[in-house]
Design an enzyme around this catalytic site. Structure first.
Site, PDB file in Angstrom:
ATOM      1  N   GLY A  33       0.824  -1.208   0.000  1.00  0.00           N
ATOM      2  CA  GLY A  33       0.000   0.000   0.000  1.00  0.00           C
ATOM      3  C   GLY A  33       0.850   1.246   0.000  1.00  0.00           C
ATOM      4  N   ASN A  34       0.201   2.381   0.225  1.00  0.00           N
ATOM      5  CA  ASN A  34       0.930   3.654   0.267  1.00  0.00           C
ATOM      6  C   ASN A  34       0.268   4.570   1.294  1.00  0.00           C
ATOM      7  OD1 ASN A  34      -1.082   5.481  -1.140  1.00  0.00           O
ATOM      8  ND2 ASN A  34      -0.825   3.877  -2.685  1.00  0.00           N
ATOM      9  N   ARG A  35       0.888   5.713   1.525  1.00  0.00           N
ATOM     10  CA  ARG A  35       0.475   6.584   2.623  1.00  0.00           C
ATOM     11  C   ARG A  35      -0.584   7.610   2.250  1.00  0.00           C
ATOM     12  NH1 ARG A  35       3.844   5.935   6.950  1.00  0.00           N
ATOM     13  NH2 ARG A  35       5.958   5.194   6.520  1.00  0.00           N
ATOM     14  N   SER A  36      -1.204   7.484   1.083  1.00  0.00           N
ATOM     15  CA  SER A  36      -2.224   8.472   0.722  1.00  0.00           C
ATOM     16  C   SER A  36      -3.359   8.487   1.756  1.00  0.00           C
ATOM     17  CB  SER A  36      -2.802   8.126  -0.651  1.00  0.00           C
ATOM     18  OG  SER A  36      -3.890   8.981  -0.937  1.00  0.00           O
TER      19      SER A  36
END
Ligand code: CTP
Ligand code: CA
Length: 230
Positions: A33-36
């Site tokens: 995943g990512n930190r958005s």
């Protein structure tokens, strides 16, 4: 760009906004995943609805956010799900804004059972490319599969490096993507991710460039919509 500061109406416009970060599963309990946070996309959807647009918000994973009033929300997990939802909603849209952080890669395989550790070293994770949804929209419009008048907006979070500064990278990305407008966030210490305030530039295909003042994501959303329908 507009000379007055009054928000012009988006009444009657069909708007699609993607938001949040996709999650690419490794097994039933793990993902890449990512930190958005999704905050900018949600702010864009909320402001567009306030200005009278008919809004579809395609939401990947976000932090806990209130659902914007008067907005149709489609929840998605992976980049492939986001792609399907965006293409479907874009078919009759006037404006499509790709604010989502779409994973560039996904695991080649998703294990059906939870991956167990053993005494030996773990296997490396093999990745494959995800489709570039923004580039696909631009191609689909060029091929006549989307309305020719559709406005397509991309986002880019950029840092400077040895090969160029933020704007140099952003101009190259605008040209590469072929979208009409690129919203550029300068990322670095304490900027853009997981924070309330942002700063950056609006770069248009016709060469217009405008800095966006440091402000809340709601203020930035208002500036972005001002620019889009100017
Ligand atoms: N985007 C997309 N599909 C992808 C990746 C990105 O639609 N698979 C969209 C994002 O929503 C954003 C824009 O493309 O609007 C730019 O994303 P970014 O990650 O900055 O661009 P990339 O082309 O993936 O380049 P980079 O190598 O810098 O990640
Ligand atoms: Ca990317």
């Amino acid at each position: 760009a507009r000379s007055d500061s009054l928000p012009r109406s988006l009444a009657g416009k069909r708007v699609v906004v993607s938001a949040g970060g996709t999650r690419e599963p490794l097994d039933p309990v793990r993902y890449l995943g990512n930190r958005s946070s999704g905050k900018q996309g949600y702010a864009l959807a909320r402001v567009a609805a306030q200005r009278g647009a008919q809004v579809t918000l395609v939401s990947a994973h976000t932090v806990a956010l209130p659902e914007p009033a008067g907005v149709d929300i489609v929840h998605v997990g992976t980049a492939l799900e986001l792609r399907d939802a965006v293409h479907k909603a874009a078919a009759d849209a006037d404006i499509v804004v790709m604010a989502a952080a779409v994973a560039d890669f996904r695991p080649v395989t998703t294990a059906t059972h939870k991956i167990k550790k053993s005494d030996r070293d773990p296997d490396p994770v093999a990745l494959t490319r995800n489709p570039d949804v923004l580039a696909e929209l631009v191609q689909a419009r060029a091929a006549g599969r989307l309305p020719a008048s559709q406005v397509i907006v991309g986002f880019a979070a950029e840092t400077g490096d040895e090969s160029g500064d933020v704007l140099t990278h952003a101009r190259a990305k605008l040209a590469r993507k072929g979208c009409d407008l690129l919203v550029v966030n300068a990322v670095g210490e304490g900027q853009a991710f997981e924070v309330e305030d942002n700063s950056g530039w609006l770069l248009a295909k016709d060469g217009q460039e405008r800095p966006i003042a440091l402000g809340s994501k709601a203020q930035m959303a208002a500036e972005i919509w001002d620019f889009v329908h100017s």
